[in-house]
Design an enzyme around this catalytic site. Structure first.
Site, PDB file in Angstrom:
ATOM      1  N   ASP A  56       0.995  -1.258   0.037  1.00 28.60           N
ATOM      2  CA  ASP A  56       0.148   0.001   0.060  1.00 28.60           C
ATOM      3  C   ASP A  56       0.953   1.404  -0.121  1.00 28.60           C
ATOM      4  OD1 ASP A  56      -2.178  -1.623   0.016  1.00 28.60           O
ATOM      5  OD2 ASP A  56      -2.605  -1.172   2.054  1.00 28.60           O
ATOM      6  N   ARG A  62      -5.880  -6.210  -9.045  1.00 31.74           N
ATOM      7  CA  ARG A  62      -7.050  -6.980  -8.856  1.00 31.74           C
ATOM      8  C   ARG A  62      -8.286  -6.121  -8.332  1.00 31.74           C
ATOM      9  NH1 ARG A  62      -5.143  -9.668  -2.875  1.00 31.74           N
ATOM     10  NH2 ARG A  62      -4.420  -7.845  -2.002  1.00 31.74           N
TER      11      ARG A  62
END
Length: 504
Positions: free
Chosen positions: A322, A411
Site C-alpha cells: 500500500d 485485482r
C-alpha cells in the site's frame, strides 16, 4: 461498453421522459435514483419546491450535506468517550476528518452554477470523493450504531451521482485556460519558504514551513512554494484541506527525502500511517522522494493524496504494501518512480500515471505482488487508475527471484473497480494471467489493456477471462481514459508547466 455506464444510460433514458411528464409527487422523482427510499424519506418535505431537474438535484445534495454535518457531530461526541490510545478513537477521528472533507465537497458542489459539462464534471469529481469518504468511514465501523445510522448519507450521495451523471455527460469541447490555476506556474522565480537542515534556510523542518504556510494562506490566495534543500527529513506531513495551492520542491529524487515508518502493524490507520498525507487541493510536489521504510508484511503508506488537481512530478514514492494511496479526486503523476509489493497503487481517485517507472519489490515468502487495487464503489463515480507510457519492471533485488514469485497488474478491490493499462512496457515479471481475482468473475468491474509492449504483454490469449476484462484494439474505446478526457487535463495541467501527453 463499460458496464458501469449502465446506470448512466438508464438515467439518461429516464430523464428524457421527464420532459414529457408532469411531476405530481416525490415518488415521481425518486423512482429514477438508485436509492428511492432514502430519497422519499429525506425529500418528502420539499415536494412543493420540486419544479424541475435542477431543484431535484439541489435538494438531494442539500439533504446529503445536512446529514453529513449531523453525522460528524455525533462521531465527535462518540470519540470523546474513548481514551487517546484506543485504536477505535484513532479510527473515529479519521472518520470525523473524512466527514469534514465530505461537507467541504458537498458545499463546493452546491456552489456550482450552470448546467454545463464543466460544472457537471467538477461536481461528479467532488461527489465521488464524498462517496469514497463515506464508504471508508462506514465500512471501517460497521458495528458502531451512531455511524451505521448514517448509511443513508452514502445512499443520498449515490443518488446525487446518478442525477448529476447526465450533466457530466453533455458533449462539450474542453478548452485550455478554464481553471482556478490559470497563470500559475510549477515553480516561481524564488521560493516563499526555504527549508534546510544546515540552517541556511528559513526553517529546519518541513512541518515548521507548513505551519507558516497555513498562516500565510489566511491572507493570500496565491500559490505558496516551499523549497526543501537536499537532506533526509524524518517527518510525517499532513497538508490539510484548508492548505490549498501548496508546492513542495526538492533538489531531486534521492536527494530531498521525506521518510517515515508508520504502519498498521504498529497501530496506525490508512490515514495516520502515511509519510505524506495531502488533502489540500492544487498540491504540487516535484523532485523529492517520499518513503515509508516499514517494509513488507503490513500496510505502510508512503503517500496518500485526496487533493483535487494534484501533480507529482519527478518524485520517487517508495514503500512495500500500500505504498501509494490515490485516495480521491483528480491526480496526475509524471516521471515518478513508484515502488511496492502488494496493492501498492490503490484508492478511488481519477488518477493518471504517465511516463513513470512502476517497480516491483520482493514480498514476504509465500506472498504475491499486485500493483493496483482500485476502489470504485459506485458505477457513476468518475474514478479509476490509468497507467500510460510507463515501465513495469522489477527492482534489482527482485529480479533474481522474480520467477518464483507471481506478480499481477492488479485485482478488483471493490465491485466497480476500474483500471486501464495503455501503451506501457511490461516486463516478464507479470504472470501471463495478468490479473488476480478477489471475488470471482465480477461483470461490473472494468479492466483493460491497450497497445502495451514487452514480454509481459505478449501472451494476451492467457489473460483472465472475466466479463469485465477487455483487450482493446480501437483507439476510440480508450480515449475516455486520456489526460484530456479523464482528468480534463488540458484545462489545468498546462498552467503547472509540467509536461504531459493529453492523448494517445
Amino acid at each position: 461498453m463499460d458496464p458501469s455506464k449502465a446506470p448512466l444510460i438508464f438515467f439518461l433514458l429516464s430523464f428524457a421522459t421527464l420532459s414529457f411528464s408532469n411531476p405530481t409527487s416525490i415518488d415521481w422523482w425518486c423512482r429514477l435514483v438508485p436509492h428511492p427510499d432514502a430519497c422519499r424519506h429525506y425529500l418528502a418535505a420539499h415536494t412543493h419546491s420540486l419544479k424541475d431537474y435542477s431543484d431535484f438535484y439541489r435538494l438531494s445534495v442539500k439533504a446529503a450535506l445536512d446529514l453529513s454535518i449531523s453525522a460528524r457531530s455525533r462521531i465527535k461526541r462518540l470519540a470523546k468517550g474513548l481514551i487517546n490510545s484506543d485504536p477505535d478513537k484513532i479510527a473515529l477521528l479519521d472518520c470525523w476528518n473524512l466527514l469534514g472533507n465530505t461537507v467541504t465537497k458537498l458545499n463546493h458542489t452546491l456552489s456550482l452554477s450552470g448546467g454545463n459539462r464543466r460544472a457537471g464534471l467538477d461536481a461528479q469529481t467532488w461527489l465521488s470523493a464524498a462517496h469514497t469518504n463515506l464508504y471508508t468511514c462506514l465500512h471501517g465501523f460497521s458495528d458502531i450504531h451512531p455511524i451505521t445510522r448514517y448509511n443513508v448519507v452514502s445512499e443520498l450521495v449515490s443518488n446525487c451521482l446518478a442525477i448529476n451523471s447526465a450533466a457530466a455527460s453533455i458533449p462539450e469541447t474542453l478548452k485550455p485556460g478554464w481553471t482556478s490555476f490559470a497563470g500559475r506556474r510549477l515553480l516561481s522565480s524564488r521560493a516563499d519558504i526555504v527549508v534546510s537542515q544546515d540552517g541556511s534556510g528559513n526553517y529546519r523542518t518541513i512541518i515548521a514551513a507548513l505551519d507558516i504556510a497555513a498562516v500565510e494562506r489566511r491572507s493570500t490566495s496565491r500559490r505558496i512554494v516551499i523549497y526543501v534543500k537536499a537532506g533526509v527529513y524524518e517527518e510525517n506531513l499532513e497538508i490539510v484541506s484548508s492548505l490549498t495551492d501548496i508546492t513542495i520542491a526538492g533538489d531531486g529524487k534521492g536527494k530531498t527525502i521525506i521518510t517515515g515508518n508508520r504502519s498498521a502493524a504498529s497501530g496506525y490507520t490508512t490515514f495516520s500511517s502515511p509519510t505524506v498525507n495531502v488533502f489540500g487541493d492544487g498540491f504540487i510536489a516535484t523532485d523529492i522522494t517520499i518513503r515509508n521504510t516499514f517494509g513488507p508484511g503490513s500496510q505502510a503508506v508512503a503517500l496518500l493524496s485526496g487533493s483535487d488537481r494534484s501533480v507529482f512530478y519527478r518524485c520517487s514514492i517508495e514503500g512495500y504494501q500500500d505504498t501509494l494511496c490515490v485516495y480521491s479526486q483528480r491526480q496526475f503523476y509524471r516521471e515518478c518512480d513508484i515502488y511496492g509489493t502488494i496493492d501498492f497503487i490503490f484508492g478511488n481517485a481519477a488518477a493518471v500515471i504517465q511516463n513513470c517507472n512502476i517497480i516491483v519489490r520482493t514480498p514476504l515468502k509465500g506472498e504475491s505482488n499486485v500493483i493496483t487495487a482500485q476502489g470504485r464503489t459506485d458505477g457513476n463515480e468518475s474514478t479509476g487508475i490509468v497507467i500510460q507510457f510507463s515501465r513495469i519492471t522489477a527492482a534489482p533485488e527482485f529480479w533474481p527471484v522474480h520467477r518464483k514469485v507471481k506478480s499481477y497488474l492488479g485485482r478488483p478491490w471493490l465491485p466497480y473497480s476500474r483500471t486501464v493499462y495503455m501503451q506501457n512496457f511490461i516486463d516478464s515479471i507479470i504472470d501471463p494471467a495478468g490479473w488476480l481475482s478477489l471475488n470471482g468473475d465480477l461483470d461490473t468491474v472494468y479492466y483493460a489493456e491497450y497497445k502495451n509492449t514487452g514480454p509481459g504483454a505478449k501472451a494476451m490469449r492467457l489473460r483472465v477471462k472475466w466479463t469485465g476484462f477487455h483487450i482493446i484494439f480501437r483507439p476510440s474505446e480508450v480515449t475516455q481514459f486520456t489526460v484530456e478526457r479523464f482528468l480534463e487535463g488540458n484545462t489545468w495541467l498546462t498552467a503547472t508547466a509540467v509536461p504531459f501527453d493529453s492523448g494517445l
